[in-house]
Design an enzyme around this catalytic site. Structure first.
Site, mmCIF file in Angstrom:
data_model
loop_
_atom_site.group_PDB
_atom_site.id
_atom_site.type_symbol
_atom_site.label_atom_id
_atom_site.label_comp_id
_atom_site.label_asym_id
_atom_site.label_seq_id
_atom_site.Cartn_x
_atom_site.Cartn_y
_atom_site.Cartn_z
ATOM 1 C CE LYS A 14 -2.538 2.495 3.342
ATOM 2 N NZ LYS A 14 -3.788 2.980 2.691
ATOM 3 C CE LYS A 49 -19.114 -4.379 -0.957
ATOM 4 N NZ LYS A 49 -17.654 -4.488 0.195
ATOM 5 C CD GLU A 101 -22.070 10.053 11.775
ATOM 6 O OE1 GLU A 101 -20.942 8.499 11.268
ATOM 7 O OE2 GLU A 101 -22.865 9.378 10.882
ATOM 8 N NE ARG A 110 -11.594 2.270 1.987
ATOM 9 C CZ ARG A 110 -10.487 2.976 3.366
ATOM 10 N NH1 ARG A 110 -10.379 2.914 3.823
ATOM 11 N NH2 ARG A 110 -12.103 2.439 4.542
ATOM 12 C CB CYS A 111 -5.006 -2.268 4.068
ATOM 13 S SG CYS A 111 -4.799 -2.522 2.455
ATOM 14 C CG HIS A 162 -27.496 6.349 4.597
ATOM 15 N ND1 HIS A 162 -28.794 6.450 2.911
ATOM 16 C CD2 HIS A 162 -26.272 5.212 4.271
ATOM 17 C CE1 HIS A 162 -27.039 6.406 2.134
ATOM 18 N NE2 HIS A 162 -26.302 5.774 3.003
ATOM 19 C CD GLU A 202 -24.934 5.040 -4.328
ATOM 20 O OE1 GLU A 202 -23.941 4.583 -2.985
ATOM 21 O OE2 GLU A 202 -23.685 4.831 -5.334
ATOM 22 C CG HIS A 259 -19.329 8.162 -3.740
ATOM 23 N ND1 HIS A 259 -20.133 8.184 -4.429
ATOM 24 C CD2 HIS A 259 -18.637 6.688 -2.774
ATOM 25 C CE1 HIS A 259 -21.227 6.927 -3.621
ATOM 26 N NE2 HIS A 259 -19.935 6.307 -2.659
HETATM 27 N N1 GLN Z 1 -24.008 8.074 8.927
HETATM 28 C C1 GLN Z 1 -22.766 7.408 8.212
HETATM 29 C C2 GLN Z 1 -22.098 8.665 7.637
HETATM 30 O O1 GLN Z 1 -23.086 9.615 7.261
HETATM 31 C C3 GLN Z 1 -23.848 6.179 6.666
HETATM 32 C C4 GLN Z 1 -21.858 6.016 5.970
HETATM 33 C C5 GLN Z 1 -22.635 5.029 5.108
HETATM 34 O O2 GLN Z 1 -23.092 4.833 4.632
HETATM 35 N N2 GLN Z 1 -21.828 4.502 4.398
HETATM 36 O O3 GLN Z 1 -20.821 8.379 7.656
HETATM 37 ZN ZN ZN Z 2 -24.300 4.913 2.460
#
Ligand code: GLN
Ligand code: ZN
Length: 766
Positions: free
Chosen positions: A18, A119, A492, A523-524, A649, A673, A702
């Site tokens: 990496k 994946k 968060e 990425r690990c 989500h 998404e 992204h």
């Molecule tokens: N609540 C998480 C964030 O906003 C959701 C992340 C995710 O769905 N991968 O980071």
């Molecule tokens: Zn998400």
């Protein structure tokens, strides 16, 4: 009896690859230096396998980025858009082309997008998806496999076994880039190149060659089955003097069993960890000339092998086939397990004695052979570890088991049906139409990361750390208020990772120092290990959610990770069904939901980012999985009052076949998404007449690109064509953790403006 390995982790025990790749990409080292790092890793890997006494040792399992991309380069399947990387920039070499395909190319006046990544079957490893066109041609392009075999041969002699992805799986795992043809029909063009590759390896001295055909254990159409028959018959007709081994894994062969054993090769590998029950059928069908490689050591988990169990399978195979037709192996490539348990000096020794990483698994394979041949001392040592785990108080908690055993339907249901809850929510929150919110995280800047690193090192006191996180949280809340978001989040900032954060606070989890596994490219990830019954000793998020809620008069969402996602992104116990572990996590999260509700948090989001990716490989297994996965979510939400609004989500939102199950989760609001598909993914919700509220992502998080107001407003209009406008929320595709502040601010301001436009322009009924 022979032993073999199917593949070994290539990142290096301290993630050397990496680091070297990232330095190469940054222009800090040249290819010679990168290649030196690679060479050292390969030599060490081969030495470990030699030392462990493995007979057939994989080579060409190394990769700078991804083994499927390696295959594309070997076969000369380089999409045309990459031509300028070599032709226009003369200083570039094959490795630059290779990384351009993996990561895109944005320099020298060129701007070429990367190939798609997805994946690898049901793992968390991502591969680069091969692209096919109607006039696709194949021809040997990269010479890597041949030079790697050469090097391997110098160290391993006849034990060196080149590995490559088989032709049928290579096609099936790729994608048509234009209409008017089916990629499986390319098999006729592809086989001659495989023949040429195999023949060259044979001339170099290869005795065995491993062809990975994981698709042989998936649901196959008639045409796909025929492609297997055609390909391997054509190869057998044109090569001789080398033994071919087909490797299947991650599922049982089931209805493909007869096809698999009939392919004209020398050995077939089956995964007996995932599907021990398939051994009987394979043994019943296997023809006299075929060797059987039995995968008894779990390549995808961290637990010590139960030798007694494995020996049962081995002796069954030996009885039917004779020892010389049985090969002992891991279930799949060890790519998916961490490398060396010996580096984990901080794990409780009692628990560590139950574990095995890749290096230890090699020894297990050799020991199983030794025991099968009569060395019973080794069995006794192993069984004492297995017994210690089976009876340990660290694993088994009576109260947890009792609670799970007593789950009732009432635990998994809200008090009232959605329409009534919805009315209560509208009265309680009084939100405008098209309410705006975000998915949870805000940018984790270098400052925030450094804060955590300094705190962990002891350079920062607990109070200093908390104060800094409070500051970041307050600023984020002020800013959300300023731009006029309707439902706020705390950002968060206190979380490193959405699974680790909870794992660290729950009983039954442990964390490794070096248990890295490749996720994609450089990425690990370091998944937590769930070793015991899961319980929640204390509140996990109430402190931060309450703090955040106190800063504002607007609704503040509580933010939790759901049980299936926690399970999916961890190494899981193998001594009880996954659904039981999931239910234990579900109750822990349920208790946290109730604690948040009690603390006055009125809206609680339970992320199930990974529910879709947990789908089993075989369709027949979908209903069972979906049943327990949905139920686990319902348990987390089932205890709250009607007036509390539960959100969920999900990231990967291709829900066509499972929409009824998504609906059965009965979340009051789901955010998904959808922006990259231009709301196309909403079709499933529309057809189903999805009844609850939904926030289709209006911008792709992204990429750093800032979408304009008009663009997002038009996505909202599209959504309102498909679903009742009164049920729609406005939000990004996912969390904003990986973004930078300037683009985040610009994008969210535009998003709020787009929601305002929608309120003016779109009629909302009901
Ligand atoms: N609540 C998480 C964030 O906003 C959701 C992340 C995710 O769905 N991968 O980071
Ligand atoms: Zn998400």
């Amino acid at each position: 009896m022979l032993t073999q390995n199917l593949g070994y982790p290539r990142i290096g025990s301290h993630r050397q690859l990496k680091k070297a790749c990232e330095q190469y990409w940054a222009g800090k080292i040249d290819f010679a230096e990168l290649n030196n790092v690679a060479r050292t890793i390969k030599e060490q890997n081969w030495q470990s396998q030699l030392d462990a006494g493995i007979d057939l040792i994989p080579c060409n399992d190394f990769s700078f980025y991804d083994q499927v991309l390696d295959t594309s380069l070997l076969l000369g399947n380089v999409p045309k858009r990459y031509s300028p990387v070599l032709s226009a920039i003369k200083t570039n070499t094959e490795i630059d082309l290779y990384f351009a395909m993996a990561r895109g190319y944005q320099k020298d006046g060129l701007d070429i997008t990367a190939m798609e990544m997805t994946k690898w079957l049901d793992t968390n490893y991502h591969y680069i998806v091969p692209e096919f066109t109607a006039d696709q041609e194949f021809d040997i392009f990269s010479e890597n496999i041949f030079s790697e075999y050469n090097t391997a041969q110098q160290q391993l002699g006849k034990k060196a076994k080149p590995v490559l992805l088989g032709p049928v799986s290579y096609l099936l795992l790729g994608k048509e880039k234009e209409e008017g043809f089916e990629r499986i029909d390319l098999i006729k063009k592809l086989v001659p190149v495989y023949v040429a590759v195999i023949n060259r390896l044979r001339l170099q001295g290869a005795v065995w060659i491993q062809l990975d055909e994981p698709c042989l254990s998936l649901d196959l159409s008639k045409k796909e089955k025929e492609a297997f028959e055609y390909a391997y018959r054509a190869i057998a007709n044109r090569v001789s003097g080398v033994k071919l081994l087909i490797a299947t894994y991650f599922e049982a062969l089931l209805d493909n069993s007869l096809l698999a054993v009939s392919l004209p090769v020398h050995a077939l590998h089956v995964d007996l960890v995932r599907a021990p029950e398939q051994l009987d059928e394979v043994l019943a069908l296997i023809p006299d000339n075929l060797k059987l490689s039995i995968g008894v050591v779990d390549g995808r988990n961290v637990w010590k092998n139960d030798y007694e169990k494995s020996l049962g399978l081995i002796s069954k195979a030996v009885e039917k086939l004779g020892a010389d037709r049985v090969i002992i192996a891991p279930s799949c490539s060890l790519l998916h397990s961490p490398i060396d348990l010996e580096l984990e000096t901080a794990i409780d020794p009692e628990i560590r004695n139950w574990m095995a990483f890749a290096k230890q698994k090699l020894t297990e394979i050799d020991e199983l052979r030794q025991i099968a041949e009569g060395n019973t001392d080794l069995l006794a040592i192993n069984q004492s570890a297995i017994e210690s785990r089976r009876s340990s108080k660290k694993v088994h908690k009576e109260e947890v088991k009792k609670r799970i055993a007593a789950i009732s339907d009432a635990d998994a249901s809200r008090h009232s049906a959605f329409p009534l809850r919805q009315r209560l929510h509208h009265e309680r929150f009084n939100l405008p139409a098209f309410p705006t919110t975000t998915i949870g995280s805000f940018p984790q800047t270098d400052d925030i990361r450094q804060l955590r690193a300094r705190y962990k090192k002891g350079d920062l006191s607990f109070e200093q750390y908390e104060q800094a996180i409070e500051q970041a949280t307050i600023e984020t809340i002020r800013w959300q208020e300023e731009i006029g978001l309707d439902v706020l989040v705390h950002g968060e900032f206190e979380r490193n990772d959405m699974v680790e954060y909870f794992g660290e606070q729950l009983d039954g989890f442990l964390f490794t120092k070096n248990g890295w596994v490749q996720s994609y490219g450089s990425r690990c990830v370091k998944p937590p290990v769930i070793y015991g019954d899961v319980s929640r000793p204390r509140n996990m998020t109430v402190r931060w959610s309450s703090f955040a809620a106190a800063q504002t008069a607007k609704p503040m969402k509580g933010m939790l990770t759901g049980p299936v996602t926690i399970l999916q992104w961890s190494f899981v116990r193998d001594d009880q069904p996954r659904e039981i572990t999931t239910n234990q996590i579900a109750f822990a999260i349920r208790d946290e939901v109730l604690a948040l509700e009690k603390a006055g948090i009125a809206i609680i989001q339970i992320d199930e980012a990974a529910i879709r990716e947990g789908l089993p490989l075989r369709k027949a297994k979908h209903p069972h999985y979906l049943d327990w996965a949905v139920k686990a979510f319902r348990i987390t939400a089932g205890g709250v009052q009607d007036k509390t609004q539960i959100h969920t989500h999900m990231c990967y939102s291709e829900f066509n076949h499972i929409i009824e199950h998504i609906a059965a989760m009965d979340a009051d609001v789901i955010t998904i998404e959808t922006s990259r598909s231009q709301m196309e993914l909403l079709q499933a919700f529309a057809h189903f007449e999805y009844p609850n509220e939904i926030g289709p992502g209006v911008y792709d998080i992204h990429s750093p690109r800032v979408p304009g107001t008009a663009e997002m407003a038009s996505l909202l209009a599209k959504a309102a064509d498909l679903l009742p406008a009164r049920n729609l929320w406005v939000n990004p595709d996912c969390g904003l953790k990986t973004r930078k502040w300037p683009e985040t601010k610009a994008a969210l301001e535009n998003m709020v403006a787009a929601a305002k436009q929608a309120r003016e322009q779109i009629k909302v009924e009901g």
